[in-house]
Design a protein around this motif. Sequence first.
Motif, short mmCIF file in Angstrom:
data_model
loop_
_atom_site.label_atom_id
_atom_site.label_comp_id
_atom_site.label_asym_id
_atom_site.label_seq_id
_atom_site.Cartn_x
_atom_site.Cartn_y
_atom_site.Cartn_z
N VAL A 120 -25.96 -28.51 11.59
CA VAL A 120 -25.77 -28.87 13.00
C VAL A 120 -27.04 -28.53 13.76
N ILE A 121 -27.51 -29.47 14.57
CA ILE A 121 -28.77 -29.29 15.29
C ILE A 121 -28.51 -29.38 16.78
N GLY A 122 -28.96 -28.37 17.53
CA GLY A 122 -28.75 -28.40 18.98
C GLY A 122 -28.97 -27.05 19.62
N GLY A 123 -28.15 -26.77 20.62
CA GLY A 123 -28.27 -25.51 21.34
C GLY A 123 -27.28 -25.48 22.48
N GLY A 124 -27.29 -24.40 23.23
CA GLY A 124 -26.42 -24.28 24.40
C GLY A 124 -24.96 -24.14 24.04
#
Length: 429
Positions: A120-124
């Motif tokens: 999974v790629i992202g943030g927040g």
Amino acid sequence: MLHLLKWLYPGMKMKRWLLLFASGVLMVSLGIALIFNYKYLDKIEEEIFRLVYLSLGSYDYMFTTLIGFCVVIIGSGCMMLATRQIIRSIIVVLMPESSDRLVDLIYEKRKLGRGPAVTVIGGGHGLSVLLRGIKASTSNVSAVVTVADDGGSSGRLREELGIIPPGDLRNCLVALADTEPLMEKLFQYRFEGKTALAGHSFGNLFIAAMNEVTGDMETALQESSKVLAVKGRVLPASKEYVRLDAIMEDGTIVEGESQIPEAHKKIKRVRLFPKKVPAVPSALEAIETADAIILGPGSLYTSIMPNLLVEGVAAALKKSKAIKIYICNVMTQPGETDNYTAAMHAKAILDHAGRGVIDYVLVNSAPIDEEMCESLNAKPVIIDEDKINALGMGLVKADLVSTTDAGRHDPYKLCAAVMKMIYELQPNN
């Protein structure tokens, strides 16, 4: 008795050892019989014959068979009880709080360990929502997290200690944690008052301290994962100190991730400074070996894009044979994606990372309350399927919205939709 039968569940890797144990007991019994000669067995059978004959006045060899079965059942029960108590005696010492759930813990771990490898790629907040749901389906999860955050506690620690911001990393650790609620509350606790600690999260301070002790943020996250009993792993996209800048449609440049939404201008594209930032090798390896790669959910320009701009990430995505899913936000984000449709979200990713990084777009199809939209100063993302298809992507619709957290994804609905796509749409299926 039903609890004991759980040890025979498929995948527990217990039946083979129980069978081996039983075989050993039979061999020992046979050996003892050979040592003491068959005449002693004959004597036992004669005593059974005498007792039955005196009681009933007749004898049938079926009685010997029935008694034999009873002896086998009693012996098997003794073996199982002894084995259980031996294991329990060891586990009570090693895992005193979880000893009663041992069989369930082993079964769950075996089951999750056979789940698909998901990166999974992202943030927040959006990324942690997905992770909170997906850990119930697989423990083979790798979260590649943005390191461009420069606001709040993370921003202060970044400036004062020269480390990559720990806030999003902390949220992902907590989301994947399989630990006591008190430990989760501790990691999310923020100090109050007017001291130097005010506004800092304990989890951020813990990760920062672990980084100082181990000398490396990746190692710090690995050790922190042990404390929280994390299912999977949390990886920074890069270990370099970076800044996220936005080039607006009017040509102005806004520096700093936290300042971009505050500008309230239409974003043309974002960039990292310095421009060439090396990726963490384990993050690239997680992308290369994944069965499924998921982008988002989360802030389009400030949570997802920074990862794709790290050197090597976009190239690894294009090269990967895994199913690649972009989870579109439920609502537009004020100051960042005002009036964006689902296709506009996807196109922005292609403009930054190139074609081949998305196979499917997952969108929410459930209605959103209008009053809630007004209170959030946002609008539901419009689904323009034809334009998404024109970009070379498939579209999947599902009810993804939370009934308790306004305008956000529900972690378990989201996980169910994602896992269904992985199993049904995976290229090698």
